[in-house]
Design an enzyme around this catalytic site. Sequence first.
Site, PDB file in Angstrom:
ATOM      1  N   ARG A  51      28.407  27.031 -17.138  1.00  0.00           N
ATOM      2  CA  ARG A  51      27.619  27.056 -18.373  1.00  0.00           C
ATOM      3  C   ARG A  51      26.249  26.475 -18.072  1.00  0.00           C
ATOM      4  O   ARG A  51      25.992  25.989 -16.974  1.00  0.00           O
ATOM      5  CB  ARG A  51      28.342  26.369 -19.545  1.00  0.00           C
ATOM      6  CG  ARG A  51      29.224  25.192 -19.267  1.00  0.00           C
ATOM      7  CD  ARG A  51      28.528  23.953 -18.774  1.00  0.00           C
ATOM      8  NE  ARG A  51      27.382  23.613 -19.604  1.00  0.00           N
ATOM      9  CZ  ARG A  51      26.355  22.921 -19.201  1.00  0.00           C
ATOM     10  NH1 ARG A  51      26.277  22.481 -17.934  1.00  0.00           N
ATOM     11  NH2 ARG A  51      25.347  22.642 -19.992  1.00  0.00           N
ATOM     12  N   GLY A  52      25.365  26.550 -19.097  1.00  0.00           N
ATOM     13  CA  GLY A  52      23.973  26.189 -18.860  1.00  0.00           C
ATOM     14  C   GLY A  52      23.250  27.483 -18.523  1.00  0.00           C
ATOM     15  O   GLY A  52      23.700  28.237 -17.644  1.00  0.00           O
ATOM     16  N   ALA A  53      22.126  27.731 -19.218  1.00  0.00           N
ATOM     17  CA  ALA A  53      21.485  29.049 -19.156  1.00  0.00           C
ATOM     18  C   ALA A  53      21.215  29.554 -17.724  1.00  0.00           C
ATOM     19  O   ALA A  53      21.628  30.663 -17.369  1.00  0.00           O
ATOM     20  CB  ALA A  53      20.214  29.025 -19.990  1.00  0.00           C
ATOM     21  N   ARG A  92      28.588  35.943 -23.317  1.00  0.00           N
ATOM     22  CA  ARG A  92      27.961  34.964 -24.213  1.00  0.00           C
ATOM     23  C   ARG A  92      26.615  35.528 -24.691  1.00  0.00           C
ATOM     24  O   ARG A  92      25.901  36.139 -23.893  1.00  0.00           O
ATOM     25  CB  ARG A  92      27.729  33.615 -23.503  1.00  0.00           C
ATOM     26  CG  ARG A  92      29.030  32.884 -23.164  1.00  0.00           C
ATOM     27  CD  ARG A  92      28.786  31.459 -22.736  1.00  0.00           C
ATOM     28  NE  ARG A  92      28.506  30.600 -23.868  1.00  0.00           N
ATOM     29  CZ  ARG A  92      28.099  29.323 -23.742  1.00  0.00           C
ATOM     30  NH1 ARG A  92      27.928  28.796 -22.532  1.00  0.00           N
ATOM     31  NH2 ARG A  92      27.879  28.583 -24.805  1.00  0.00           N
ATOM     32  N   GLN A 200      29.442  18.253 -23.606  1.00  0.00           N
ATOM     33  CA  GLN A 200      28.707  18.431 -22.344  1.00  0.00           C
ATOM     34  C   GLN A 200      27.923  17.172 -21.974  1.00  0.00           C
ATOM     35  O   GLN A 200      27.725  16.888 -20.789  1.00  0.00           O
ATOM     36  CB  GLN A 200      27.744  19.617 -22.449  1.00  0.00           C
ATOM     37  CG  GLN A 200      28.402  20.979 -22.467  1.00  0.00           C
ATOM     38  CD  GLN A 200      28.687  21.466 -23.868  1.00  0.00           C
ATOM     39  OE1 GLN A 200      28.896  20.684 -24.783  1.00  0.00           O
ATOM     40  NE2 GLN A 200      28.714  22.774 -24.052  1.00  0.00           N
ATOM     41  N   ASP A 241      18.013  27.504 -24.000  1.00  0.00           N
ATOM     42  CA  ASP A 241      18.780  28.725 -23.720  1.00  0.00           C
ATOM     43  C   ASP A 241      17.956  29.981 -23.934  1.00  0.00           C
ATOM     44  O   ASP A 241      18.237  31.024 -23.337  1.00  0.00           O
ATOM     45  CB  ASP A 241      20.039  28.767 -24.591  1.00  0.00           C
ATOM     46  CG  ASP A 241      21.053  27.779 -24.058  1.00  0.00           C
ATOM     47  OD1 ASP A 241      20.987  26.599 -24.438  1.00  0.00           O
ATOM     48  OD2 ASP A 241      21.873  28.180 -23.203  1.00  0.00           O
ATOM     49  N   LYS A 252      21.455  23.809 -27.245  1.00  0.00           N
ATOM     50  CA  LYS A 252      22.758  23.385 -27.748  1.00  0.00           C
ATOM     51  C   LYS A 252      22.699  22.831 -29.161  1.00  0.00           C
ATOM     52  O   LYS A 252      21.767  22.107 -29.505  1.00  0.00           O
ATOM     53  CB  LYS A 252      23.306  22.322 -26.777  1.00  0.00           C
ATOM     54  CG  LYS A 252      24.639  21.716 -27.141  1.00  0.00           C
ATOM     55  CD  LYS A 252      25.732  22.727 -27.404  1.00  0.00           C
ATOM     56  CE  LYS A 252      25.933  23.727 -26.282  1.00  0.00           C
ATOM     57  NZ  LYS A 252      26.779  24.874 -26.692  1.00  0.00           N
TER      58      LYS A 252
HETATM   59  O1  MRU Z   1      27.112  25.975 -24.178  1.00  0.00           O
HETATM   60  P1  MRU Z   1      26.378  25.516 -22.942  1.00  0.00           P
HETATM   61  O2  MRU Z   1      26.997  24.326 -22.303  1.00  0.00           O
HETATM   62  O3  MRU Z   1      26.166  26.656 -21.975  1.00  0.00           O
HETATM   63  O4  MRU Z   1      24.953  25.090 -23.479  1.00  0.00           O
HETATM   64  C1  MRU Z   1      24.009  24.658 -22.530  1.00  0.00           C
HETATM   65  C2  MRU Z   1      22.739  24.183 -23.109  1.00  0.00           C
HETATM   66  O5  MRU Z   1      22.507  24.257 -24.289  1.00  0.00           O
HETATM   67  C3  MRU Z   1      21.690  23.703 -22.128  1.00  0.00           C
HETATM   68  O6  MRU Z   1      20.910  22.693 -22.692  1.00  0.00           O
HETATM   69  C4  MRU Z   1      20.784  24.894 -21.762  1.00  0.00           C
HETATM   70  O7  MRU Z   1      21.535  25.972 -21.330  1.00  0.00           O
HETATM   71  C5  MRU Z   1      19.788  24.530 -20.710  1.00  0.00           C
HETATM   72  S1  MRU Z   1      20.526  24.295 -19.144  1.00  0.00           S
HETATM   73  C6  MRU Z   1      19.309  24.005 -18.006  1.00  0.00           C
END
Ligand code: MRU
Length: 354
Positions: A51-53, A92, A200, A241, A252
């Site tokens: 996870r994480g963009a 997603r 997270q 994201d 998030k």
């Molecule tokens: O649902 P997630 O854990 O994928 O959400 C992640 C976030 O919101 C992060 O802050 C975002 O992707 C930036 S990661 C460098």
Amino acid sequence: MNPLPRTVQWIGDLPGHLRLIDQTLLPSEVAYRDCRTVEEAWEAIRVLRVRGAPAIGVAAAMGVVVGIQSHTDSASYAARLKEVSDFLRTSRPTAVNLFWAIERIEKKAASQLGQLAPAELTRLLLTEALAIEDEDRTMCHAIGRAGAALIQEGQGILTHCNAGSLATAGSGTALAVMYAAAEEGKTFRVFAGETRPLLQGARLTAWELQQAGIDVTLICDNMAAQVMREGKIQMVIVGADRIAANGDTANKIGTYGVAVLARAHGIPFYVAAPSSTFDLQIKSGAQIPIEQRDPREITEGMGKIIAPEGVRVYNPAFDVTPAELIAGIITEKGVIRPVNESTIRQFVASLYLN
Ligand code: MRU
């Protein structure tokens, strides 16, 4: 600083597979998960094993290769590629990096379709996926360097969710800035919001910063206002994201609330993101698709039932922070400031100049 294990990587040559740290198990277990089919890659993205963009983008690009690599029929190669890509796109909806990375792979294939044999085409796609991974690592490093000067000695910094090494192929975005400042010898304290419902912040950011030897204090999301009022926070840095053309930023769920609190307390609120997170097709945050997730993440998060059976639940996974609440966006090319449509378009245009 202890080097963290690689969040996402390609194992072997061709055929090969996608390997990622299974983030659903952290912090109690550091274990890898191998994805040898496109269905496994889809599932890993869907349930947040990865996870994480930016990390989702890298995993999706490698997921396409996983899904196409055994396809040897030239006539149906394009159709299979479309099938695999479209399938991964459904994993997603909010992080634009997923769509950006898949499109890059598709464009690469389109440039050589009909000219190369399937095996050669697939090799080209693997090279492109590895380039996306490599570029992400470089961008993280550059974001860190670009933002480090914003952190002053002795400050308290609030972050939300995880925008660190676990969210990218490199050192992160928001956390990369902190790592770079620490490397410059600055001392500061990070407050990590726990980030309900999937934690997270608690499970990933607190773990990652602790591993890196950075001073981190965990707080519940609903403590941010009090901690700000106590004067413990001098800046906020979060990831993103998707950033719309006017600078509105999806991140998030809970990020928008933190931005409002920061404004109320006169604390600068920064976003750190690579160019792959900008989506100029989208004019404003109102058009960013917000992922809705399973109510059980709220009613029985971490395996324990904490709400009455049958209660109605609303579970948006992201929110949008309006551009006017953002002091600056820290990118691999420098800090965009002020944040508005003209500075965003100028930044994106500058990417194509060199
Ligand atoms: O649902 P997630 O854990 O994928 O959400 C992640 C976030 O919101 C992060 O802050 C975002 O992707 C930036 S990661 C460098």
